[in-house]
Design a protein around this motif. Structure first.
Motif, short mmCIF file in Angstrom:
data_model
loop_
_atom_site.label_atom_id
_atom_site.label_comp_id
_atom_site.label_asym_id
_atom_site.label_seq_id
_atom_site.Cartn_x
_atom_site.Cartn_y
_atom_site.Cartn_z
N LEU A 136 -29.70 -42.27 -14.84
CA LEU A 136 -28.61 -43.24 -14.99
C LEU A 136 -27.87 -42.97 -16.29
N GLN A 137 -26.63 -43.38 -16.33
CA GLN A 137 -25.82 -43.21 -17.54
C GLN A 137 -26.05 -44.36 -18.50
N LYS A 138 -26.48 -44.04 -19.73
CA LYS A 138 -26.63 -45.08 -20.74
C LYS A 138 -25.25 -45.51 -21.22
N VAL A 139 -25.00 -46.81 -21.20
CA VAL A 139 -23.68 -47.31 -21.61
C VAL A 139 -23.73 -48.07 -22.93
N TYR A 140 -24.92 -48.49 -23.35
CA TYR A 140 -25.00 -49.25 -24.59
C TYR A 140 -26.44 -49.25 -25.10
N SER A 141 -26.59 -49.16 -26.41
CA SER A 141 -27.90 -49.30 -27.03
C SER A 141 -27.76 -50.28 -28.18
N GLY A 142 -28.43 -51.42 -28.07
CA GLY A 142 -28.35 -52.45 -29.09
C GLY A 142 -29.56 -52.45 -30.00
N LYS A 143 -29.78 -53.55 -30.69
CA LYS A 143 -30.91 -53.63 -31.60
C LYS A 143 -32.23 -53.55 -30.84
N GLY B 264 -41.87 -54.26 -16.00
CA GLY B 264 -42.18 -55.43 -16.81
C GLY B 264 -41.25 -55.68 -17.98
N ARG B 265 -40.26 -54.79 -18.18
CA ARG B 265 -39.40 -54.95 -19.36
C ARG B 265 -37.93 -54.78 -19.04
N ALA B 266 -37.54 -54.82 -17.76
CA ALA B 266 -36.14 -54.58 -17.41
C ALA B 266 -35.69 -55.53 -16.31
N VAL B 267 -34.37 -55.69 -16.22
CA VAL B 267 -33.74 -56.44 -15.12
C VAL B 267 -32.50 -55.67 -14.69
N VAL B 268 -32.11 -55.89 -13.45
CA VAL B 268 -30.81 -55.40 -12.97
C VAL B 268 -29.88 -56.60 -12.98
N ALA B 269 -28.82 -56.51 -13.77
CA ALA B 269 -27.94 -57.65 -14.00
C ALA B 269 -26.51 -57.33 -13.56
N MET B 270 -25.76 -58.40 -13.31
CA MET B 270 -24.32 -58.23 -13.06
C MET B 270 -23.64 -57.73 -14.32
N LYS B 271 -22.64 -56.91 -14.14
CA LYS B 271 -21.84 -56.46 -15.26
C LYS B 271 -20.80 -57.54 -15.56
N LEU B 272 -20.91 -58.17 -16.70
CA LEU B 272 -20.03 -59.27 -17.07
C LEU B 272 -19.12 -58.86 -18.23
N LYS B 273 -18.05 -59.60 -18.40
CA LYS B 273 -17.23 -59.46 -19.60
C LYS B 273 -17.82 -60.40 -20.65
N PRO B 274 -18.44 -59.85 -21.69
CA PRO B 274 -19.13 -60.73 -22.64
C PRO B 274 -18.18 -61.62 -23.42
N ILE B 275 -18.62 -62.85 -23.64
CA ILE B 275 -17.92 -63.77 -24.55
C ILE B 275 -18.49 -63.49 -25.93
N GLY C 217 -24.22 -48.23 -10.45
CA GLY C 217 -22.96 -48.39 -9.74
C GLY C 217 -21.87 -48.83 -10.70
N GLU C 218 -20.84 -49.49 -10.16
CA GLU C 218 -19.72 -49.90 -10.99
C GLU C 218 -19.82 -51.34 -11.49
N ASP C 219 -20.70 -52.15 -10.87
CA ASP C 219 -20.68 -53.57 -11.19
C ASP C 219 -22.03 -54.14 -11.63
N LYS C 220 -23.01 -53.26 -11.89
CA LYS C 220 -24.33 -53.74 -12.30
C LYS C 220 -24.86 -52.90 -13.47
N LEU C 221 -25.81 -53.48 -14.18
CA LEU C 221 -26.45 -52.81 -15.31
C LEU C 221 -27.96 -52.92 -15.20
N LEU C 222 -28.66 -51.85 -15.54
CA LEU C 222 -30.09 -51.91 -15.78
C LEU C 222 -30.26 -52.17 -17.27
N ILE C 223 -30.86 -53.31 -17.61
CA ILE C 223 -31.03 -53.69 -19.01
C ILE C 223 -32.52 -53.62 -19.34
N VAL C 224 -32.87 -52.74 -20.26
CA VAL C 224 -34.27 -52.48 -20.61
C VAL C 224 -34.54 -53.01 -22.01
N ALA C 225 -35.56 -53.84 -22.16
CA ALA C 225 -35.95 -54.36 -23.46
C ALA C 225 -36.99 -53.43 -24.08
#
Length: 297
Positions: free
Chosen positions: A12-19, A95-106, A27-35
């Motif tokens: 998968l293409q990494k799109v962001y790495s936070g703290k 145990g450390r990830a979710v598949v989430a909707m791609k949202l426009k963050p506030i 796909g175009e409208d979802k994200l795999l978010i790994v803690a």
């Protein structure tokens, strides 16, 4: 149990790495978010991970999403994270990830404060107010506020401090409807969570929420919810007004860092094994108390 500092999911293409979290496009409208097991303090990512921390954060967040259902919709899709990666990558998401909707963050950190501590206490001592909200005179450190308050902050880039702003500024940035929605949701989520946590012997002194807007323009709760990274959890049996109560969160590692000869710029000091272990224990204790479950070593 070793910690996961970095994720590597070549399929998968990494799109962001936070703290703490790494996000990959599904796909175009979802994200795999790994803690990951990274931990930050004073806006600096430490070089030493906290083993199991990402799994604790994910388990607590998923618990709260269910517990607080009905306040606002959230970003979860219900898709199994292991189903979107290759078999050899599954260990990094289990145990450390979710598949989430791609949202426009506030881009507002939505903080609910029920007690006067941390930056809120410092600001109160200087001005008698927090984020423009005037508070009664004579309050003491860690004192319970007459009622919880909404104290937003404008989100900053990684490595820089978020800036406290007034509610009026949130209205200017996002309009009255969105501003009212996130303020009301923040306070209602905090109220419900605090009432539940009290039955488990935990005081939630303060917490922060993040919201985003979906493709239909609906505000959704996103990211992590009421974790030891985003909240101050105090054991009720140790709470005392006027003191800094010990807690089930990363305050323990912050306190250790405060004793070190460090100017709070990268790189952070190396954290001793016993401090890493005690921090991991505090995160797991929060999970056990709140949910009655634990992570697998």
């Amino acid at each position: 149990m070793s910690g996961l500092s970095q994720t590597r999911i070549p399929s998968l293409q990494k799109v962001y790495s936070g703290k703490v979290r790494d996000s990959y496009a599904v796909g175009e409208d979802k994200l795999l978010i790994v803690a990951s097991d990274r931990i930050s303090a004073f806006d600096v990512i430490l070089g030493d991970p906290i083993p199991g921390k990402g799994k604790v954060l994910t388990a607590i967040t998923n618990f709260w999403f269910k517990q607080l259902d009905g306040v606002l919709p959230n970003h979860l899709t219900g898709i199994d994270p292991e189903s979107v990666v290759r078999p050899e990558e599954a260990d990094q998401v289990r145990g450390r990830a979710v598949v989430a909707m791609k949202l426009k963050p506030i881009l507002v950190e939505c903080v609910a404060r029920g007690y006067l501590i941390g930056g809120g206490w410092k600001e109160y001592c200087e001005t008698g107010a927090v984020c423009g909200i005037k508070l009664p005179a004579g309050l003491r450190m860690a004192e319970k506020l007459p009622e919880p308050i909404f104290t937003p902050a404008a989100k900053a880039e990684v490595g820089t401090h978020d800036e406290n702003i007034t509610f009026e500024r949130v209205v200017e940035l996002y309009g009255e409807e969105v501003a009212n929605t996130i303020r009301n949701a923040t306070l209602e989520l905090y109220r419900r969570a605090s009432e539940y946590a009290a039955t488990k012997g935990i005081i939630i002194a303060d917490t922060k929420f993040e919201f985003g807007i979906d493709a239909e323009g609906k505000v959704r709760l996103m990211d992590e919810v009421l974790t030891p990274d985003s909240s101050r959890f105090w054991p009720a049996e140790d709470y005392e007004v006027g003191t800094s109560t010990k807690s089930f969160d990363k305050q323990f590692i912050r306190d250790w860092l405060e004793t070190q000869p460090w100017d709070k710029t990268p790189p952070a000091p190396k954290v001793p094994d016993d401090i890493v272990e005690k921090t991991a224990d505090k995160y797991r204790e929060a999970l056990r108390r709140l949910t009655g479950t634990d992570i697998e070593p």
